[in-house]
Design a protein around this motif. Structure first.
Motif, PDB file in Angstrom:
ATOM      1  N   SER A 129      30.707 -13.866 -33.888  1.00 60.03           N
ATOM      2  CA  SER A 129      31.328 -13.387 -32.648  1.00 60.03           C
ATOM      3  C   SER A 129      31.373 -14.471 -31.587  1.00 60.03           C
ATOM      4  O   SER A 129      32.373 -14.631 -30.873  1.00 60.03           O
ATOM      5  CB  SER A 129      30.560 -12.167 -32.121  1.00 60.03           C
TER       6      SER A 129
ATOM      7  N   ASP B  45      25.767 -17.072 -33.217  1.00 54.93           N
ATOM      8  CA  ASP B  45      25.544 -15.787 -33.879  1.00 54.93           C
ATOM      9  C   ASP B  45      25.500 -15.979 -35.399  1.00 54.93           C
ATOM     10  O   ASP B  45      26.011 -16.978 -35.921  1.00 54.93           O
ATOM     11  CB  ASP B  45      26.654 -14.801 -33.509  1.00 54.93           C
TER      12      ASP B  45
ATOM     13  N   SER C  34      32.977 -12.399 -26.835  1.00 55.41           N
ATOM     14  CA  SER C  34      33.210 -12.134 -28.245  1.00 55.41           C
ATOM     15  C   SER C  34      34.633 -12.504 -28.666  1.00 55.41           C
ATOM     16  O   SER C  34      35.595 -12.283 -27.923  1.00 55.41           O
ATOM     17  CB  SER C  34      32.951 -10.658 -28.543  1.00 55.41           C
TER      18      SER C  34
ATOM     19  N   GLN D 157      26.312  -5.473 -31.731  1.00 58.92           N
ATOM     20  CA  GLN D 157      26.447  -6.766 -31.071  1.00 58.92           C
ATOM     21  C   GLN D 157      25.523  -6.856 -29.861  1.00 58.92           C
ATOM     22  O   GLN D 157      24.949  -7.917 -29.586  1.00 58.92           O
ATOM     23  CB  GLN D 157      27.896  -6.977 -30.636  1.00 58.92           C
TER      24      GLN D 157
ATOM     25  N   TRP E 221      22.668  -9.794 -29.064  1.00 59.12           N
ATOM     26  CA  TRP E 221      22.645 -10.595 -27.841  1.00 59.12           C
ATOM     27  C   TRP E 221      21.396 -10.326 -27.010  1.00 59.12           C
ATOM     28  O   TRP E 221      20.897 -11.233 -26.338  1.00 59.12           O
ATOM     29  CB  TRP E 221      23.917 -10.324 -27.038  1.00 59.12           C
TER      30      TRP E 221
END
Length: 717
Positions: A184, A188, A566, A592, A596
């Protein structure tokens, strides 16, 4: 006098340097038996470095480098230190060659765009229950909208959990297919790389029950065997469900057949917090305990019969039985990549026993590492491979070195002294494993359980002496319908594991969240650790001192980005280090957001206080970094872009393009749909002072031009 003093100082300096190099040369020359293990390190390094390049290098180019380095080794074979250098360089290049070969042999013509509604026809070659869903690996023969001659890859589809499917079924389904998704944002996890090297070119889901089994293809490779194994897995799952109630049933299924979907989320989270999550993933620990239990029971039973024990090699018989049990366990557990790797490592051990070689040594660990990397060179970048070999290598080095004294004295001790020695050894083992794996866990998962040492002091003996022996008995008695007794005996052990995880997870102070670790620093630490473990000579620490200094310098200079946008143009996150608040968009997915949060060190229990969802569109933020404050505007679609461009330092417009003169109107950074479409997700590190500029990194810049990186509807080459 001054000239004489200066000349004397220079002479002494030269003598010191010459002495150091001569000592290094002496060690390298006199310990040629360690050249192989050093080459293994550089072979793995070559595999990893290849995947970190901006784009792939041709096979012919790397092959030429390997040949030239081998020639250099042969020509310098009489000068040990030079030959050693050529051998390490050739090993590294050969690692790159293996990685390049696997990349070339990967799937081609993989889809680069989403097929929102398409008809798929293919054969089921893999089943994996996932809670309320079933993950199915399909070998497609036809996909609507794609040429048949370009389908040389598999797809992974998600079905409803009550769908009745079997290996070998030919089915038709209406599904939505997605291309391989790049990370993303920079930093990541790259799930697409693992799918690519698994031969999977697309993933998606089936619309409800819009599928039909149209036959069974018995001509596919190992169809009959796969059906037998899958039937056995389903049978074991039903037996466990009917004999064990409560959360212990999910743990039992995870330990025996690798089905983690039945483990409750709260239990899985407690196991992660307590440092016991490795119990859920069938890997070296489980395979080693099961095979070791079978080896001990078979050898003990045969030793109890003197005519057999005195005439036949019962140790080799027990090793062969352990190999067979490991193969059965591999099939029942679903043959995941970590389980395959564990089986390969143990296979090397059992083969060494059959050949009357030393079963546990660093050389065999090196052989296992080479076998694994030759089969899957991309594994070197994964946490599973790094954790497995770092822990095993450190433990083998310790128990073949300082720990050997303890092991040799066991025969002279009483039973209670042996028990105390075992507990001390278990504590030292936990300390070594925790220390060695801490940077790896911190980098990949963002948190380290310091109380995991104590949790494992309870969990490992329970697994070794209680749970795993009953698993062996369960698997032996399940075919004749007598599994209820061993499962009932196993349940209290599983309860102890769960209660230990609950107790340790409740201690928030024992879970440390780690942020800002640089990849180069962690990789350097692993390289230095492996080098020191192999050589174990203080004189050979000198060559890696520059690496240590460079790693420390890189980590000091490293700054984590404050803004993440993203690449799917659906979510963003901005971290304010001054207030320790993480601002996120309303459209950010839960998965997601959890990733994060880990990157910024936000605990799940702190989510309500430290995570703020911006409901406005656009969202206006003022974030302080160092001596500067950045005015940031983030939106999916900005209605008045010129106002934002004139009054903000950073403008993010995810789903539409901004005017070409927008950046000229303001003083800062402009990130719009055009950037996200062609470059992928973006990470922005804010300026530390007025003279500095924000640093922008994109997924395309960080991941490079690889076949599994699909950005802007195009795959890399």
């Amino acid at each position: 006098m001054d000239i004489r003093r200066i000349m004397t100082s220079k002479i002494k300096s030269k003598q010191s340097i010459t002495s150091v190099f001569s000592q290094i040369d002496f060690v390298v020359t006199s310990q040629r038996n360690k050249w192989f293990l050093s080459s293994v390190i550089f072979f793995g390094l070559g595999c990893g470095v290849y995947f970190l390049l901006p784009a792939r290098i041709g096979l012919s180019q790397i092959g030429l480098v390997v040949i030239l380095l081998c020639c250099g080794f042969w020509m310098s074979r009489r000068v040990a230190i030079i030959a050693f250098g050529f051998q390490l360089a050739a090993s590294m290049a050969f690692g790159g060659l293996i990685a390049a070969l696997h990349t070339e042999l990967g799937p081609t013509h993989i889809p680069t765009k989403t097929l929102y509604s398409t008809e798929v026809t293919g054969t089921v070659i893999g089943l994996e229950p996932r809670g309320s869903r079933i993950r199915v690996t399909l070998q497609p023969s036809k996909i609507e909208g794609l040429p048949d001659d370009q389908i040389d890859w598999k797809i992974r589809l998600s079905f409803l959990g009550d769908s009745t499917l079997a290996i070998g079924d030919q089915l038709w389904a209406r599904a939505r297919l997605f291309p391989l998704r790049p990370p993303s944002v920079p930093g990541d996890p790259d799930f697409a790389r693992n799918l690519y090297f698994s031969g999977i070119g697309a993933s998606g889901f089936v619309f409800g029950r819009q599928f039909e089994v149209i036959g069974n293809d018995t001509s596919i490779d190992n169809s009959y065997l796969s059906n037998v194994v899958e039937g056995a897995r389903q049978n074991v799952s039903e037996v466990i469900g009917s004999n064990i109630a409560g959360p212990e049933a999910g743990i039992a299924k995870a330990l025996i057949i690798g089905e983690r979907g039945a483990v409750l989320p709260v239990i899985a989270d407690n196991l992660r917090k307590s440092g016991l999550a490795h119990l859920l993933a069938i890997s070296g620990l489980h395979m080693g305990l099961l095979c070791g239990t079978v080896f001990f029971l078979i050898r003990f039973g045969l030793a109890a019969v003197p005519p057999i024990a005195l005439r036949y090699p019962i140790k080799k018989w027990a090793a062969m039985a352990a190999m067979l049990s490991g193969l059965v366990y591999l099939g029942l557990s679903g043959a995941t990549i970590p389980t395959q790797r564990a089986f390969v490592m143990l296979l090397v051990v059992w083969v060494a026993l059959l050949l009357d070689r030393r079963a546990i040594s660093l050389r065999l660990v090196g052989v296992a590492a080479i076998v694994v990397l030759v089969l899957r060179p991309d594994a070197v970048l994964g946490a599973s491979f790094q954790l497995s070999f770092a822990a095993v290598g450190a433990l083998v080095a310790f128990y073949n070195g300082p720990g050997r004294t303890w092991l040799d004295r066991q025969g002279m001790l009483s039973w209670y002294e042996r028990g105390a020695l075992y507990l001390v050894g278990l504590l030292i083992t936990s300390l070594i494993v925790t220390a060695v794996t801490a940077p790896i866990i911190g980098y990949h998962f963002g948190r380290i359980s310091m109380l995991g040492i104590l949790a494992n002091l309870v969990a490992i003996p329970v697994m070794a002496f209680w749970v795993m022996p009953w698993i062996v008995v369960t698997l032996a008695l399940t075919p004749i319908g007598l599994a209820s007794l061993p499962l009932a005996a196993m349940k209290p052990g599983l309860t102890i594991l769960l209660e230990t995880a609950d107790l340790v997870a409740a201690q928030d102070w024992g879970l440390w969240y780690v942020t800002g670790l640089n990849m180069f620093t962690v990789a350097s630490a692993l390289l230095v650790l492996a080098w020191v473990v192999v050589w174990r000579d203080k004189r050979l620490v000198i060559p890696v001192i520059p690496i240590i200094i460079a790693a420390i310098g890189v980590q000091i200079m490293h700054r984590a980005p404050e803004i993440l946008i993203s690449g799917d143009r659906e979510g963003w996150a901005v971290y304010d280090s001054e207030t320790e608040i993480l601002h996120v968009s309303g459209g950010l997915s839960r998965f997601q957001q959890q990733i994060w949060m880990g990157r910024f060190g936000v605990r799940p229990e702190q989510q309500e206080d430290r995570v703020q969802v911006c409901q406005g569109d656009p969202c206006h933020l003022n974030i302080t970094s160092g001596d500067t404050t950045a005015r940031i505007v983030l939106a999916s679609q900005i209605g008045n872009p010129f106002y934002a461009c004139r009054n903000a330092d950073i403008v993010v417009n995810q789903q539409t393009d901004l005017p070409a003169n927008c950046q000229k109107a303001g003083r800062g950074v402009v990130i719009d749909d055009d950037v996200l479409w062609w470059q992928g997700g973006v990470a922005v590190t804010l300026a530390a002072d007025e003279t500095d500029k924000p640093q922008i990194k994109t997924v395309r810049d960080k991941t490079g031009n690889w076949p599994w990186i699909i950005i802007g509807g195009k795959a890399g080459r």
